[in-house]
Design a protein around this motif. Sequence first.
Motif, PDB file in Angstrom:
ATOM      1  N   LEU A 145     -14.749  -0.246 -23.561  1.00  0.00           N
ATOM      2  CA  LEU A 145     -14.105   0.710 -22.651  1.00  0.00           C
ATOM      3  C   LEU A 145     -14.784   2.073 -22.705  1.00  0.00           C
ATOM      4  N   ALA A 146     -15.183   2.498 -23.905  1.00  0.00           N
ATOM      5  CA  ALA A 146     -15.852   3.791 -24.041  1.00  0.00           C
ATOM      6  C   ALA A 146     -17.204   3.773 -23.338  1.00  0.00           C
ATOM      7  N   ARG A 147     -17.950   2.682 -23.502  1.00  0.00           N
ATOM      8  CA  ARG A 147     -19.257   2.577 -22.841  1.00  0.00           C
ATOM      9  C   ARG A 147     -19.090   2.534 -21.321  1.00  0.00           C
ATOM     10  N   LEU A 148     -18.058   1.843 -20.866  1.00  0.00           N
ATOM     11  CA  LEU A 148     -17.798   1.757 -19.431  1.00  0.00           C
ATOM     12  C   LEU A 148     -17.455   3.135 -18.867  1.00  0.00           C
ATOM     13  N   VAL A 163     -21.510  -7.691 -17.020  1.00  0.00           N
ATOM     14  CA  VAL A 163     -22.186  -8.954 -16.728  1.00  0.00           C
ATOM     15  C   VAL A 163     -22.679  -9.616 -18.008  1.00  0.00           C
ATOM     16  N   ASP A 164     -22.266 -10.862 -18.211  1.00  0.00           N
ATOM     17  CA  ASP A 164     -22.767 -11.632 -19.350  1.00  0.00           C
ATOM     18  C   ASP A 164     -24.174 -12.121 -19.042  1.00  0.00           C
ATOM     19  N   VAL A 165     -25.031 -12.136 -20.044  1.00  0.00           N
ATOM     20  CA  VAL A 165     -26.412 -12.574 -19.822  1.00  0.00           C
ATOM     21  C   VAL A 165     -26.484 -14.078 -19.624  1.00  0.00           C
ATOM     22  N   MET A 166     -25.840 -14.844 -20.506  1.00  0.00           N
ATOM     23  CA  MET A 166     -25.964 -16.304 -20.470  1.00  0.00           C
ATOM     24  C   MET A 166     -24.920 -16.914 -19.541  1.00  0.00           C
ATOM     25  N   MET A 167     -25.315 -17.139 -18.272  1.00  0.00           N
ATOM     26  CA  MET A 167     -24.431 -17.763 -17.295  1.00  0.00           C
ATOM     27  C   MET A 167     -25.189 -18.862 -16.576  1.00  0.00           C
ATOM     28  N   TYR A 200     -26.112  -2.063 -22.919  1.00  0.00           N
ATOM     29  CA  TYR A 200     -26.200  -3.401 -23.483  1.00  0.00           C
ATOM     30  C   TYR A 200     -25.244  -3.477 -24.667  1.00  0.00           C
ATOM     31  N   LEU A 201     -24.337  -4.450 -24.676  1.00  0.00           N
ATOM     32  CA  LEU A 201     -23.369  -4.573 -25.760  1.00  0.00           C
ATOM     33  C   LEU A 201     -23.391  -6.002 -26.297  1.00  0.00           C
ATOM     34  N   PRO A 202     -23.801  -6.184 -27.577  1.00  0.00           N
ATOM     35  CA  PRO A 202     -23.862  -7.539 -28.137  1.00  0.00           C
ATOM     36  C   PRO A 202     -22.476  -8.076 -28.484  1.00  0.00           C
ATOM     37  N   VAL A 218     -24.467  -1.107 -14.586  1.00  0.00           N
ATOM     38  CA  VAL A 218     -24.321  -2.459 -15.134  1.00  0.00           C
ATOM     39  C   VAL A 218     -24.285  -2.391 -16.657  1.00  0.00           C
ATOM     40  N   LEU A 219     -23.215  -2.944 -17.230  1.00  0.00           N
ATOM     41  CA  LEU A 219     -23.104  -3.108 -18.678  1.00  0.00           C
ATOM     42  C   LEU A 219     -23.286  -4.589 -18.976  1.00  0.00           C
ATOM     43  N   MET A 220     -24.331  -4.932 -19.734  1.00  0.00           N
ATOM     44  CA  MET A 220     -24.615  -6.323 -20.044  1.00  0.00           C
ATOM     45  C   MET A 220     -23.993  -6.723 -21.370  1.00  0.00           C
TER      46      MET A 220
END
Length: 233
Positions: free
Chosen positions: A111-114, A52-56, A100-102, A77-79
């Motif tokens: 992919l690794a975080r997921l 999920v992108d933060v800025m929507m 959280y991934l910037p 949830v990965l943001m």
Amino acid sequence: MEQRVLIADDDRAVRESLARALELAGYEVVAAVDGVDALTRARRDDFSALVVDVMMPYVDGVAVCRVLRADGDRTPVLMLTARAGTPDRIAGLDAGADDYLPKPFEVPELLARLRALIRRTPFVPDDRATATGGVLRIGALRVDPAGRRVRWGDEELHLSKTEFDLLELLVRHEGIVLDHATLYRRVWGPEAGVDAKNLAGYVGYLRRKLTEAGAPELIHTVRGVGYAVRWAS
């Protein structure tokens, strides 16, 4: 079983490139174009994880996460965000995000975080729909999307197609203010022009029918913005 991932990002290029990368990695991908779309899809279907992108627009990623957690949804949830500051990471994590991934980021890292999120949180189908038979509930209000029926307690409400679609959308996003443009796009279609007076008329019809059935005030007006369904228990 193939793992399903929801990608929510209003940037079409980012959304499509992520979808291709995830599909190549063996995931089934469902894409959402904004926060309202993400909430609707996440509440309707089961997913192994959400990206999920933060800025929507309409509803941001932090609000999406907060609402799903309030619903009892524990899907990982990965943001994603261009905001890499500590306060922004804290806001996302406090809302219930798992990681959280910037931006910009490398796809292999995503992919690794997921994989790590899904590994830590084995997929268990959300039992909310099973427990309620797919019926949306607020107080004594029951909205049955499959049967397209609405009841307040023992009283059935007879709604037009547009009235039902509008009420279902508002109830699915309980507590969130949906603006006029979002309501028109989701109920009347993407090509429909926004007519605030016409929308107000349909809200008035719904309020009258709910009141006649004995319901308290459920649909609230936020002047200059839109409408929200709120239940005061």
